[in-house]
Design a protein around this motif. Sequence first.
Motif, PDB file in Angstrom:
ATOM      1  N   LYS A 769       0.831  -1.203   0.000  1.00 28.00           N
ATOM      2  CA  LYS A 769       0.000   0.000   0.000  1.00 28.00           C
ATOM      3  C   LYS A 769       0.871   1.262   0.000  1.00 28.00           C
ATOM      4  N   VAL A 770       2.041   1.184   0.671  1.00 23.68           N
ATOM      5  CA  VAL A 770       2.969   2.324   0.656  1.00 23.68           C
ATOM      6  C   VAL A 770       3.490   2.551  -0.755  1.00 23.68           C
ATOM      7  N   ARG A 771       3.854   1.445  -1.441  1.00 28.40           N
ATOM      8  CA  ARG A 771       4.350   1.569  -2.819  1.00 28.40           C
ATOM      9  C   ARG A 771       3.274   2.109  -3.761  1.00 28.40           C
ATOM     10  N   ASP A 772       2.014   1.761  -3.463  1.00 24.62           N
ATOM     11  CA  ASP A 772       0.905   2.247  -4.284  1.00 24.62           C
ATOM     12  C   ASP A 772       0.463   3.655  -3.877  1.00 24.62           C
ATOM     13  N   GLN A 773       1.208   4.252  -2.910  1.00 27.49           N
ATOM     14  CA  GLN A 773       0.945   5.610  -2.426  1.00 27.49           C
ATOM     15  C   GLN A 773      -0.418   5.738  -1.754  1.00 27.49           C
ATOM     16  N   GLN A 774      -0.886   4.623  -1.188  1.00 23.65           N
ATOM     17  CA  GLN A 774      -2.125   4.672  -0.429  1.00 23.65           C
ATOM     18  C   GLN A 774      -1.864   4.808   1.066  1.00 23.65           C
ATOM     19  N   ILE A 776       1.456   6.181   4.031  1.00 27.36           N
ATOM     20  CA  ILE A 776       2.771   6.799   4.257  1.00 27.36           C
ATOM     21  C   ILE A 776       3.399   6.102   5.459  1.00 27.36           C
ATOM     22  N   SER A 778       6.652   6.412   8.045  1.00 25.85           N
ATOM     23  CA  SER A 778       7.802   7.178   8.522  1.00 25.85           C
ATOM     24  C   SER A 778       7.842   7.109  10.043  1.00 25.85           C
ATOM     25  N   TYR A 782       2.524   4.023  10.457  1.00 22.55           N
ATOM     26  CA  TYR A 782       1.812   4.193   9.187  1.00 22.55           C
ATOM     27  C   TYR A 782       0.731   5.261   9.366  1.00 22.55           C
ATOM     28  N   PRO A 785      -2.301   9.258   3.539  1.00 21.90           N
ATOM     29  CA  PRO A 785      -1.899  10.514   2.891  1.00 21.90           C
ATOM     30  C   PRO A 785      -2.946  11.600   3.156  1.00 21.90           C
ATOM     31  N   CYS A 788      -6.215  11.733   1.209  1.00 25.31           N
ATOM     32  CA  CYS A 788      -7.119  10.571   1.340  1.00 25.31           C
ATOM     33  C   CYS A 788      -8.194  10.914   2.349  1.00 25.31           C
TER      34      CYS A 788
END
Length: 789
Positions: A769-774, A776, A778, A782, A785, A788
């Motif tokens: 889901k992070v790779r799909d930018q759904q 974040i 850090s 988790y 965004p 969203c």
Amino acid sequence: MSSICQAAPRSSSVGLLKDSDLRAAVEVLQRYGLHSVLEEWFTEVLQTDLQANIAPEFWNCIGQYENTAEERQCSLLLLDAFCLLKCRLDPYLNSLDLLEKWTKMGLLLGTGSQMLREKVYTMFKAILFFTTTKTFQEMIQQFYSRTFKIYMRQWKKGEDRMNACESSMSENEQESDMEDGGGDGLQCMGCSSKKEQCWCPTAMEQFQQLNEILHRLNLLERVSAHAVTTILHKMIEGRMERRCRAEYERSFLNEFQEWIEKVIGWLSRVFLQDSPLANSTPEASSTLKRWRCHVQRFFYRIYASMRIEELFSIIRDFPESKPAVEDLKFCLERTNQRQQLLSSLKSALEMRLLHPGVNTSDIITLYISAIKALRELDPSMVILEVACEPIRKYLRTREDTVRQIVAGLTGDAEGSGDLANELSKADPVTLENGQESDDDISEPEDWLPDPVDADPGKLSSKRRSSDIISLLVSIYGSKDLFINEYRTLLADRLLHQFNYSAEREIRNVELLKLRFGEAQMHYCEVMLKDMADSRRINTNIRDEEEKLPEEERPPFSLVAVILSSEFWPPLKEEKLDLPEQIKEAMEAYSKKYEKLKAMRTLNWKHHLGLVNLDVELADRTVSLSVSPVHAAIILHFQSKSTWTLAELSEMLKVPVTSLRRKMTLWLQQGVLREDPQGTFTVIEEEQKDQVEKVVLIDSDEEGDSAMASQADQKEEELQLFWTYIQAMLTNLESLSLERIHSMLKMFVMTGPVVTEIDIQELQGFLQKKVRDQQLIYSGGVYRLPKNCG
């Protein structure tokens, strides 16, 4: 023997003194109080003579062997050397007898007769044989090896005369003789000389003489023990290698026990138990008993080591290899080799079985054989538990393990007879209450303690009562996986039969209910009931249709399998837009069903089912049973003889890539041809002179499952989790991986249908889901965004 004759004068003067004269001399010493030093003087004289004369003379005689190559001459030289040694020491031994006699009579005040004799014998060993030369060791080794071979050959001849009718044993012995050496009939099997030059009787006479000398000097074990041990070990290892290696289907213990008794007969010759010249003494009996125990222990240890080395093959061949397992069990009870077995078997399993080149079904088959063989070897099943743990761990990493086990239980897998038979047992081990309910109370007198290497955290009753199926189920620790997999397998089989025949499945479900319990198999019972209900409903509808006039009847017969969707596993989802005439027939069937079942309707799965059709062409008719999508494809060619892939895809609502695979069937049957690329035309007349093309059918087209794949089901389950994760992050803004997992476990992973997700799977899903930018990620947490909602 000339050296003995020349040495004789040195000791001949001793024989001139009479016992009475010597006793008188002792009495004189006693009057002056000097009798106490007599023993000390005797040992000092003996030690001086041994060091200065006797030992050098003996070893000089032995040294002559270096210049003698012939074995027969060497044996004679060895005997001469010990005859010389006996001749030199006899006077001291006679004197020792007198000293012991005088001590018992009270004439001497010494250390005691027994201690003096032990002191003298120790002196013999310490001065004569503290260190021995390689030449001497070779002479002794060669001498005893030859006499052992002669003795065993003579014993064999005597047994052959007694058992002339028993040819099979004779053949085995002859084979052994050929392997031990001595091949043709012109050569003596014992001494390896030509038959006219055989010196076996002379060798056995020398053997008897040498043992008597060594026994007289109390040097028998000091001189011969190493040679005898080496010979016996070598003979046992060689015989075992020839007879037992890779032979698992018969026991060898009794045969070797008989052979060991022959060896004990030779040992009794060595230690004078079988000598006509010497009576059996307690010391000799004790020595022979000790040697017997040593030979038997060595045999058990070596035989067990060989079978441990071959245990993987023995397990693979079980139950044909059961005699080898029973032999190994007998030996392990007498040796301390359990740890050796565990480490060897684990290593063999990892090297030969647990790697990607072995099919899962083969791993399961060998694991089942291991359960049977190791249960026979160790009824406590500790060895099975420890040695086979790598198999269980490895099977957990294979995606098809559960499917293969379930297929084996239902008799669908190749070579699955063991699991199917296990399922059919009259008194199975129930798994209804889970793997922990194992408190079987047995008779107190039948209780056996666990071996020391057993896991103290596991109950012995559970371990001993586990059967093959319970052990396989316990690989995952939960029976739910197996029940769900069986549901999928059962659904697949029921939906591929199309004849409502479920006798075999009913039997399997009843057997599985005995194992897993009524409640766990409830869904499967509903599935079987759906098949019976479908048969009855279709019969009723068909009877109604037959009552209609000919013109009102449907153009073709439609038979439906009606499923209770809540109880069946997820079905595969594919888009398919059927021709209008098929849709109309389905709609008519639904209305008839609604009349029979008020308040209920049907939701058709257009892509699932089977269509029986006849394709009538100009010069032939092709009759086939195909899937609905195949039938829909060919029905469109009824109105138009040429279609492109794009046109068909638009009409059927099927993706082009999938549609191309489906077209392969009609290309192979010679009904359609592709020319040019992407354009398909009906072949009305078969072209005889055209070279036949071989068209490969995609693997998905044969035996295609109606069930959703594991990956599809997992994706659907993960999407359910995603909805909850989004809601949690909306409310709490940011969460760590562990917190998300614990909250899902608390609020979502409940109920019988939802499958759990472990933390590694969850991490992989969230990273996707992070790779799909759904999402974040850090600072270890988790969050959603900002864009969203």
